[in-house]
Design a protein around this motif. Structure first.
Motif, PDB file in Angstrom:
ATOM      1  N   SER A 110      30.696  39.866  32.751  1.00 54.31           N
ATOM      2  CA  SER A 110      31.307  39.129  31.455  1.00 54.31           C
ATOM      3  C   SER A 110      31.383  37.371  31.824  1.00 54.31           C
ATOM      4  O   SER A 110      31.655  36.705  30.901  1.00 54.31           O
ATOM      5  N   LEU A 111      30.984  37.409  33.474  1.00 57.01           N
ATOM      6  CA  LEU A 111      30.837  35.814  33.569  1.00 57.01           C
ATOM      7  C   LEU A 111      29.955  35.019  32.875  1.00 57.01           C
ATOM      8  O   LEU A 111      28.802  35.606  32.840  1.00 57.01           O
TER       9      LEU A 111
ATOM     10  N   LEU B 161      37.037  37.957  41.105  1.00 55.16           N
ATOM     11  CA  LEU B 161      35.803  38.047  41.719  1.00 55.16           C
ATOM     12  C   LEU B 161      35.887  38.737  43.226  1.00 55.16           C
ATOM     13  O   LEU B 161      35.285  39.784  43.806  1.00 55.16           O
ATOM     14  N   LYS B 162      36.326  37.766  43.825  1.00 54.04           N
ATOM     15  CA  LYS B 162      36.516  37.687  45.415  1.00 54.04           C
ATOM     16  C   LYS B 162      37.417  39.004  45.820  1.00 54.04           C
ATOM     17  O   LYS B 162      37.157  39.601  46.730  1.00 54.04           O
TER      18      LYS B 162
ATOM     19  N   ASP C 105      38.108  29.197  37.710  1.00 48.39           N
ATOM     20  CA  ASP C 105      38.662  29.456  39.021  1.00 48.39           C
ATOM     21  C   ASP C 105      39.422  30.798  39.237  1.00 48.39           C
ATOM     22  O   ASP C 105      39.168  31.754  40.103  1.00 48.39           O
ATOM     23  N   GLN C 106      40.246  31.245  38.203  1.00 50.17           N
ATOM     24  CA  GLN C 106      40.872  32.591  38.150  1.00 50.17           C
ATOM     25  C   GLN C 106      39.954  33.659  38.145  1.00 50.17           C
ATOM     26  O   GLN C 106      40.098  34.507  39.074  1.00 50.17           O
TER      27      GLN C 106
END
Length: 211
Positions: free
Chosen positions: A163-164, A176-177, A170-171
């Protein structure tokens, strides 16, 4: 009101404690201009004390009992007043300790912390109870069904990556991290448990096949 109760009472050893909101002498107030009205209040207060036949117990420590928040004015407003009969019975009725304040307001400090008492360790059933109850619960909540958890986290990561856009927010980057970290932790734990179980099984079966 107090004067009437005093005249009607048979008790002679009275003690009056509280905030009288008035000073007895000009030296009992600093930082405020003394006016005629204040002088009249001082005179009235002293006349009332004379009618009540009470006097101050000698004080030690700080001379002022009230201080304005900004420190600009200080006064002695709180007193302990007693009758002569009181002083004749308790001539040294003063304390060299600082006063304490008890607040009756209920405060919720949260659940009481769990404590382990040393005597429990000497009980022969202690280790078994800990192993059967606490460890099983902890294992179920933290390590139970890790295989499915890994698959679910992997799917969540794949969905997010698909979806990216070319410029993720930033959110999204933080999310993701977080998922990548969760996946690594779950995978490492799952592989470690599987490896240990396989090794235990191999040792057990190997010992059984040893002639």
């Amino acid at each position: 009101m107090l004067y009437s109760r005093k005249n009607q009472s048979q008790v002679q050893s009275w003690c009056l404690v509280g905030d009288f909101n008035c000073i007895r002498h000009p030296v009992e107030r600093l930082g405020s201009t003394h006016s005629n009205s204040e002088a009249n209040l001082i005179a009235e207060f002293n006349d009332w004390l004379a009618e009540m036949e009470v006097d101050d117990i000698p004080c030690v420590g700080k001379p002022f009992t009230w201080v304005r928040p900004n420190g600009s004015c200080k006064s002695k407003l709180d007193r302990v007043l007693v009758y002569d009969d009181w002083l004749s019975k308790w001539s040294d009725s003063y304390s060299d300790h600082c006063p304490i304040l008890m607040n009756s307001k209920h405060t919720d400090w949260g659940p009481k912390p769990f404590r382990v008492f040393d005597a429990w360790l000497s009980n022969k059933d202690y280790t078994k109870v800990v192993r059967d109850c606490w460890l099983k619960t902890w294992s179920r909540d933290n390590c139970g069904d890790l295989g499915n958890k890994v698959k679910q986290t992997q799917k969540k990561l794949n969905d997010l990556e698909n979806s990216l856009t070319a410029h993720p927010s930033d959110q999204q980057v933080q999310q993701l991290k977080k998922i990548q970290s969760d996946l690594w932790e779950q995978s490492f734990l799952h592989e470690s448990i599987v490896r240990q179980k396989s090794r235990s099984k191999w040792i057990k079966e190997g010992d059984g096949n040893t002639s």
